[in-house]
Write a protein that holds these residues in place. Structure first.
Motif, mmCIF file in Angstrom:
data_model
loop_
_atom_site.group_PDB
_atom_site.id
_atom_site.type_symbol
_atom_site.label_atom_id
_atom_site.label_comp_id
_atom_site.label_asym_id
_atom_site.label_seq_id
_atom_site.Cartn_x
_atom_site.Cartn_y
_atom_site.Cartn_z
ATOM 1 N N HIS A 1 39.705 37.218 44.654
ATOM 2 C CA HIS A 1 41.030 36.608 44.480
ATOM 3 C C HIS A 1 42.132 37.565 44.948
ATOM 4 O O HIS A 1 43.063 37.170 45.646
ATOM 5 N N HIS B 1 45.078 37.388 48.372
ATOM 6 C CA HIS B 1 46.528 37.604 48.376
ATOM 7 C C HIS B 1 46.918 38.713 49.345
ATOM 8 O O HIS B 1 48.076 39.136 49.358
ATOM 9 N N HIS C 1 44.577 30.645 50.821
ATOM 10 C CA HIS C 1 44.730 30.631 49.362
ATOM 11 C C HIS C 1 46.036 29.972 48.924
ATOM 12 O O HIS C 1 46.133 29.441 47.816
ATOM 13 N N HIS D 1 48.216 27.741 45.621
ATOM 14 C CA HIS D 1 49.489 28.114 44.993
ATOM 15 C C HIS D 1 50.620 27.148 45.309
ATOM 16 O O HIS D 1 51.687 27.243 44.700
ATOM 17 N N HIS E 1 50.716 34.051 37.202
ATOM 18 C CA HIS E 1 50.214 34.214 38.572
ATOM 19 C C HIS E 1 50.691 33.084 39.494
ATOM 20 O O HIS E 1 50.688 33.232 40.714
HETATM 21 ZN ZN LIG Z 1 46.117 33.395 43.541
#
Ligand SMILES: [Zn+2]
Length: 268
Positions: A108, A112, A121, A125, A205
């Motif tokens: 993960h 980012h 990813h 988000h 997050h």
């Molecule tokens: Zn994330």
């Protein structure tokens, strides 16, 4: 006598894992209605997030291998730390769950990092709200990248198929829980936090603020964020009011299935 279709499907642990995930999703969505953390838009987002999951699941079903097969292959070839050490079954399962969660923390965190991984990813988000269906919203190429990463971890570790099944079942259900729009009692949230990720921790997050989005990468255990200095206890704004999502993908068009599938190739 050969098993009937349904007996065969019931004996398939992957099918049981999927059934457990669907059941957990139903329970969490039912729980979000009376105990929401935020006032959330539901119907349109739910349809898009579930549609993306179905699309990704259908594509990944074309893969000739699954995690349990990778574990069985590694075990048959005596690969990995645990096959050299051979701990008792219970310890092997517990260690595998912890180690695979650590591996997925770094997966993960890596998503980012480099721009080409973040573009995959960020589909996750770009959900403008945060509920259990957000946990279903992943671009199929990100799921493929995560699978390859997890398979490498399974081989390095030498995790047994049973340990992988236990890990995947727990992680699948727990990922739904940490995305839930649930207002946990403050005492329960406080009691879980030292060891486990809670919905409030993971919501930080999903903040639109860059620094908050670069915190709390853990799925099951919260200790990885503390160990690797990515822990943040609370967002700057209250949970009920903090903006969630990405500034560049907020309109209704960006939330449609087709737009999510091509989003990695879209500016910015
Ligand atoms: Zn994330």
């Amino acid at each position: 006598m050969a098993p009937t279709f349904f007996q065969h499907r019931l004996a398939d642990p992957q099918w049981l894992r999927l059934a457990a995930t669907a059941l957990a999703l139903g329970i969490l969505l039912a729980g979000e209605a009376p105990w929401p953390r935020r006032a959330a838009r539901r119907r349109q987002r739910w349809a898009a997030n579930i549609a993306l999951l179905m699309f990704s699941a259908l594509l990944l079903a074309l893969l000739p291998v699954a995690s349990l097969g990778v574990a069985a292959w590694a075990q048959a070839h005596g690969l990995g730390l645990l096959s050299a050490w051979r701990p008792p079954r219970g310890a092997e399962i517990a260690l595998s769950v912890v180690a695979l969660d650590l591996a997925m923390y770094w997966n993960h965190r890596l998503m980012h990092g480099p721009d080409w991984l973040w573009r995959l990813h960020r589909v996750h988000h770009s959900d403008v709200e945060f509920d259990a269906t957000t946990a279903l919203r992943f671009h199929p190429f990100e799921l493929l990248a995560a699978l390859l990463w997890k398979w490498a971890a399974i081989v390095l570790l030498g995790a047994s198929p049973l340990a992988v099944l236990v890990y995947e079942s727990i992680a699948g259900v727990y990922a739904l829980f940490v995305h839930a729009n649930l207002h946990l009692p403050a005492r329960l949230d406080r009691a879980l936090r030292p060891l486990f990720v809670t919905p409030d921790l993971h919501r930080v997050h999903h903040s639109t603020a860059f620094d908050e989005g670069n915190c709390n990468f853990g799925t099951i255990f919260s200790c990885w964020d503390r160990c690797f200095r990515s822990h943040r206890a609370q967002p700057r704004q209250p949970h009920a009011a903090m903006p969630i999502g990405l500034d560049h993908f907020r309109d209704a068009e960006a939330q449609r299935l087709r737009a999510m599938l091509v989003q990695p190739w879209r500016a910015p």
